[in-house]
Design an enzyme around this catalytic site. Structure first.
Site, PDB file in Angstrom:
ATOM      1  N   ASP A 193      38.930  15.812  38.647  1.00  0.00           N
ATOM      2  CA  ASP A 193      38.314  14.522  38.290  1.00  0.00           C
ATOM      3  C   ASP A 193      37.285  14.069  39.313  1.00  0.00           C
ATOM      4  O   ASP A 193      36.661  13.017  39.135  1.00  0.00           O
ATOM      5  CB  ASP A 193      39.371  13.436  38.048  1.00  0.00           C
ATOM      6  CG  ASP A 193      40.309  13.213  39.210  1.00  0.00           C
ATOM      7  OD1 ASP A 193      40.115  13.832  40.270  1.00  0.00           O
ATOM      8  OD2 ASP A 193      41.252  12.413  39.049  1.00  0.00           O
ATOM      9  N   ASN A 456      51.426  19.305  44.971  1.00  0.00           N
ATOM     10  CA  ASN A 456      50.875  17.965  44.775  1.00  0.00           C
ATOM     11  C   ASN A 456      51.269  17.437  43.402  1.00  0.00           C
ATOM     12  O   ASN A 456      50.832  17.978  42.379  1.00  0.00           O
ATOM     13  CB  ASN A 456      49.352  17.991  44.887  1.00  0.00           C
ATOM     14  CG  ASN A 456      48.728  16.652  44.511  1.00  0.00           C
ATOM     15  OD1 ASN A 456      48.758  15.695  45.279  1.00  0.00           O
ATOM     16  ND2 ASN A 456      48.172  16.568  43.302  1.00  0.00           N
ATOM     17  N   GLU A 457      52.123  16.422  43.378  1.00  0.00           N
ATOM     18  CA  GLU A 457      52.434  15.597  42.208  1.00  0.00           C
ATOM     19  C   GLU A 457      53.197  16.305  41.095  1.00  0.00           C
ATOM     20  O   GLU A 457      53.332  15.762  40.000  1.00  0.00           O
ATOM     21  CB  GLU A 457      51.146  14.956  41.643  1.00  0.00           C
ATOM     22  CG  GLU A 457      50.472  14.031  42.651  1.00  0.00           C
ATOM     23  CD  GLU A 457      49.269  13.276  42.107  1.00  0.00           C
ATOM     24  OE1 GLU A 457      48.858  12.305  42.753  1.00  0.00           O
ATOM     25  OE2 GLU A 457      48.760  13.660  41.033  1.00  0.00           O
ATOM     26  N   GLU A 554      48.650   8.716  49.126  1.00  0.00           N
ATOM     27  CA  GLU A 554      47.444   8.705  48.286  1.00  0.00           C
ATOM     28  C   GLU A 554      47.250   7.313  47.706  1.00  0.00           C
ATOM     29  O   GLU A 554      48.197   6.722  47.182  1.00  0.00           O
ATOM     30  CB  GLU A 554      47.550   9.701  47.117  1.00  0.00           C
ATOM     31  CG  GLU A 554      47.166  11.115  47.422  1.00  0.00           C
ATOM     32  CD  GLU A 554      46.944  11.926  46.132  1.00  0.00           C
ATOM     33  OE1 GLU A 554      46.472  11.322  45.133  1.00  0.00           O
ATOM     34  OE2 GLU A 554      47.241  13.121  46.143  1.00  0.00           O
TER      35      GLU A 554
END
Length: 880
Positions: A193, A456-457, A554
């Protein structure tokens, strides 16, 4: 010691044992050809296909306008790298010769003189092959045949028949490629993104031949060992060796500064062997400790490693050795549910201040030492002490971590998995295991790396069902998750590097996630672990919308880069916020609109009739908005370090998203592509200051904290000054009592209802006045930086005039300076010098005095005259 084995019948030469391994670099200029052979061109190694095509003028700048889509064909083709080389008789006579690829991107078959040497499928692995018997004296032909990573990923996905592995494709707004989770490659290279889709192919790191007769060092790593109770240091050194002859091996370690010398007798089995040597340092009192930036220096000791075989010196290396301890503290907090989450370095709790790091370029061969140094130095100069190397990019090059060691930047290191589920077929798991072993072995000697994180995530994606997985299918994905990150990566890290903490994911609840079977019901629970938080629609000035978390790893807001950064990749028709170009560059759904909506909460939006002026002013207002939003959120986190409110708080980390950009486009970064500082980065220099006054309003009362990262206690007071928007002279000031601010804390120094504060200051109201404040010691000397507090949105401010600012640029022995003289108060004064690279000592500031002088640090030679010609000054009032 030498010996001769006659080999005349086979080679015509006499093979002479040599104690020194021999290396032949194969990096340099190769030949690149397309799949049909019609296109043949030179290609530099290390490099990639896109860079080679660009260098030969066969494509334009890939970052220009819409070229990311126009050049999609490059990643859909197969390509072949070829080179020829001579191999000397001496090299060919060695007992072993290995062909080594430090980085192959990504899926390739390697042939030498027509013989298949091996295949590759992982960008993050080093590959080496035994090739001695395949070499000849001249015209050795080495070819690396690459498969399209896009086609390969698609085929791997189709072969996975039993269940889908989401996401299949990125959102349409990203204009990317599908199934990136099926290939061990930079995940963001298929688009993200904030970045373009450029699925690269090539030899992205060095290629070489290494020949040896006895042994060859493949990797040297170390871990410092600390016995806290006895304050005793030790060292564990690992040697990864490829061996032919194995007897009579002596290994000597020495650190002259510490009076250390240790000798070991050992042997290496034929093939690849790892040997671990552990020893104590008797003079531990001489050990110098490595500290994060802002907390001490980054000293090192030189370790000499020498290996002898039958008395002959085979290896002589000297490496830097750093000593420090790291602990991740997750323990109960009195009066609060949950657990703490903070890092201790050398026994000292450290608040992590910094950002998240993404790849610095879509083409890794373009990430030069100068680029790395500029970005990392900018981080340290903004008072950062930590960066998170995000899991959708690459494990960075050695120089990145060397620089972080030298600069005192702590690194939160993700493994390269992000925002997706992943397959767990045997071959995928095996290549990931090799990747993990190699990367941990390569990086674990760096003191800057303080934690490993598995992904990540991905825990959050499972827990909150990003991919609409049915309840009946969920156990399948949880099993895959545990298999990949817990049963494989975690076990490897614990074996290879027990010196650092490991988290399975980020965000995560840490040990609480583990107790819940590795996937917590709510990985965003502020009572545990780290949190990622984004909210683009809520008012970012309202601190009550932020989670009072243990650790914020974040958070952030988008802005556009400067016009000077966009201009080289665009044309006149693109310079409008409504253009096709600005829509194309925005890879976050509704991102452009969200920026304007957030800005409109507090600022007038530009409405100039001149389209170029409106465009540049809109770029400016997005940077003002971003800087203010991240400032508000970061200061809230910093002021929460000593507080627990409703069981929440004790915040010990603030890493905003993101530090750097991969191309010229809108993003969450504070540094534009090319390194130019956005307004946010100038703000970061202030809101990450080691001693900072922070304000919040709570139920109509102004509260001022003194936030200190210092070790020593200080006795301070807060000084609040009231200003009228209409006049340059202050209206009045208020001072708090002196109070002790303990080192490493956030202490309240001032609390008063705003109405009471203004009542004694003439005719000030919330609409006509604003506040500034700073800290002073008992002698009245200012300590730390200045700060400000708006009593209303600037769009509602009464009396703010368009300032008449004159500028004088001078050059003297102290460097370049810019002196501004203003007729009235000016908000968010922005100095821009176009494409002259460099940075100011301050920018985006409030002009509350008639005169202000700032310095300019150029990154190339320039003059006061050139700077003066390029300088523009923009203030908030100019945009409406």
């Amino acid at each position: 010691m030498y010996w001769c084995a006659c080999a005349l019948l086979f080679t015509g030469v006499c093979s002479v044992f040599s104690p020194v391994p021999e290396q032949l670099s194969l990096s340099g200029t190769w030949t690149l050809s397309g799949q049909d052979g019609a296109l043949v061109l030179p290609a530099v190694v290390p490099g990639c296909v896109h860079s080679a095509l660009r260098r030969e003028g066969l494509i334009q700048d890939p970052y220009f306008r819409f070229n990311d889509v126009s050049y999609r064909w490059i990643a859909l083709e197969n390509w072949t790298y070829s080179t020829t080389f001579a191999a000397s008789a001496h090299l060919r006579s060695r007992q072993e010769v290995e062909l080594i690829f430090d980085g192959v991107d990504t899926v390739a078959s390697i042939t030498l003189n027509g013989n298949l040497v091996g295949k590759t499928d992982n960008m993050f692995r080093r590959y080496d092959f035994s090739v001695r018997e395949l070499l000849k004296e001249a015209d050795n032909l080495l070819q690396v045949q690459f498969l399209s990573p896009v086609v390969y990923a698609s085929e791997r996905s189709k072969a996975h028949q039993s269940y889908r592995v989401p996401p299949q494709c990125p959102p349409d707004v990203q204009k990317g490629e599908c199934h990136v989770n099926f290939i061990r490659k930079e995940q963001s290279s298929f688009s993200w993104d904030w970045g373009p889709s450029f699925p690269t192919m090539g030899l992205w790191r060095d290629v070489r031949l290494e020949g040896f007769d006895a042994l060859q060092l493949q990797q040297l790593s170390y871990l410092p060992l600390y016995n806290g109770s006895g304050s005793q240091w030790g060292l564990q050194v690992e040697l990864l060796i490829d061996a032919v002859r194995t007897t009579g091996v002596q290994v000597t370690f020495s650190i002259s500064e510490l009076g250390l010398e240790q000798v070991f007798q050992t042997q290496f089995l034929p093939g690849r062997t790892k040997r671990t040597f552990t020893f104590n340092i008797e003079k531990s009192s001489r050990v110098k400790l490595w500290w994060p930036s802002g907390h001490g220096d980054q000293p090192f000791h030189l370790l000499s490693v020498r290996v002898f075989v039958d008395g002959s010196l085979m290896l002589d290396r000297e490496v830097k050795v750093y000593f420090r301890t790291v602990e991740l503290i997750q323990e109960p907090i009195p009066g609060s549910p949950g657990l703490s989450f903070y890092f201790q370095i050398n026994g000292k709790p450290i608040f992590l201040k910094g950002s998240n790091w993404i790849p610095a370029h879509a083409f890794q061969d373009q990430v030069t030492p100068a680029v790395l140094k500029n970005l990392l130095r900018s981080a340290v100069d903004a008072n950062m002490n930590a960066l998170r190397v995000w899991g959708g990019g690459v494990y960075e090059q050695d120089l990145f971590y060397d620089m972080c060691d030298d600069m005192g930047i702590m690194v939160w290191q993700d493994f390269m998995f992000a925002c997706a589920m992943y397959p767990t077929e045997a071959d995928f798991i095996q290549t990931v295991r090799e990747e993990a072993v190699q990367q941990v072995g390569r990086l674990k000697s760096h003191p800057s790396i303080i934690i490993w994180s598995g992904n990540n995530e991905n825990e959050a994606a499972l827990a909150t069902n990003w991919f609409n997985i049915s309840a009946s299918q969920r156990p399948v994905y949880v099993k895959d998750y545990v298999t990949l990150y817990v049963d494989n990566i975690r076990k490897i890290v614990q074996k290879e590097d027990p010196s650092r903490p490991f988290l399975v994911s980020s965000p995560t609840n840490g040990v609480e996630s583990e107790q819940e079977g590795w996937v917590a019901a709510d990985p965003y629970n502020p009572h545990y672990g780290d949190v990622h938080f984004y909210s683009y629609l809520s008012d970012c000035w309202d601190w009550t919308t932020f989670p009072r978390t243990r650790f914020a790893s974040e958070y952030g807001f988008q802005s556009w880069p400067s016009f000077s950064t966009l201009q080289p990749v665009s044309v006149g028709e693109d310079w409008s916020f409504d253009s096709r170009f600005t829509s194309h560059r925005q890879h976050h759904q509704s991102g452009n609109q969200q920026m304007l909506e957030q800005a409109a909460l507090h600022f007038h939006l530009p409405n100039a009739t001149d389209l170029l002026r409106r465009f540049t002013q809109t770029l400016y207002i997005t940077q003002v908005m971003q800087a203010q939003c991240v400032k508000a959120q970061t200061e809230f986190y910093r002021s929460s370090r000593s507080q627990v409110v409703g069981g929440k708080g004790h915040t010990m980390g603030a890493l905003y998203w993101q530090l750097n950009d991969i191309w010229p486009a809108p993003s969450w970064s504070s540094l534009e592509f090319g390194g130019k500082w956005k307004m946010l980065h100038y703000f970061a220099r202030s809101f990450f200051a080691p001693l900072l006054p922070v304000s919040v309003e709570d139920d109509g009362a102004l509260i001022i904290y003194a936030v200190s990262d210092l070790s020593a206690d200080l006795k301070l007071r807060a000084v609040v000054t009231v200003h009228s928007w209409a006049y340059l002279d202050p209206v009045c000031s208020r001072t708090s009592d002196l109070r002790v601010v303990p080192g490493g804390s956030a202490a309240v120094l001032y609390r008063q209802p705003v109405a009471t504060l203004l009542a004694g200051c003439g005719r000030c109201t919330r609409l006509t006045c604003l506040l500034t404040f700073h800290l002073e010691d008992s002698a009245g000397i200012q300590q730390g930086s200045n700060n400000y507090h708006f009593l209303s949105s600037p769009r509602e401010a009464e009396g703010l005039q368009r300032a008449n600012i004159t500028v004088k640029v001078q050059q003297d022995g102290g460097g370049l300076t810019v002196t501004l003289q203003s007729s009235s108060i000016a908000a968010f004064v922005w100095l821009d010098v176009g494409n002259i690279p460099g940075r100011f000592t301050a920018n985006g500031f409030l002009m509350l005095s008639r005169n202000k002088t700032v310095g300019f640090e150029p990154w190339r030679p320039t003059s006061a005259a050139e700077l003066s010609r390029s300088l523009t000054v923009t203030t908030l009032r100019d945009v409406y």
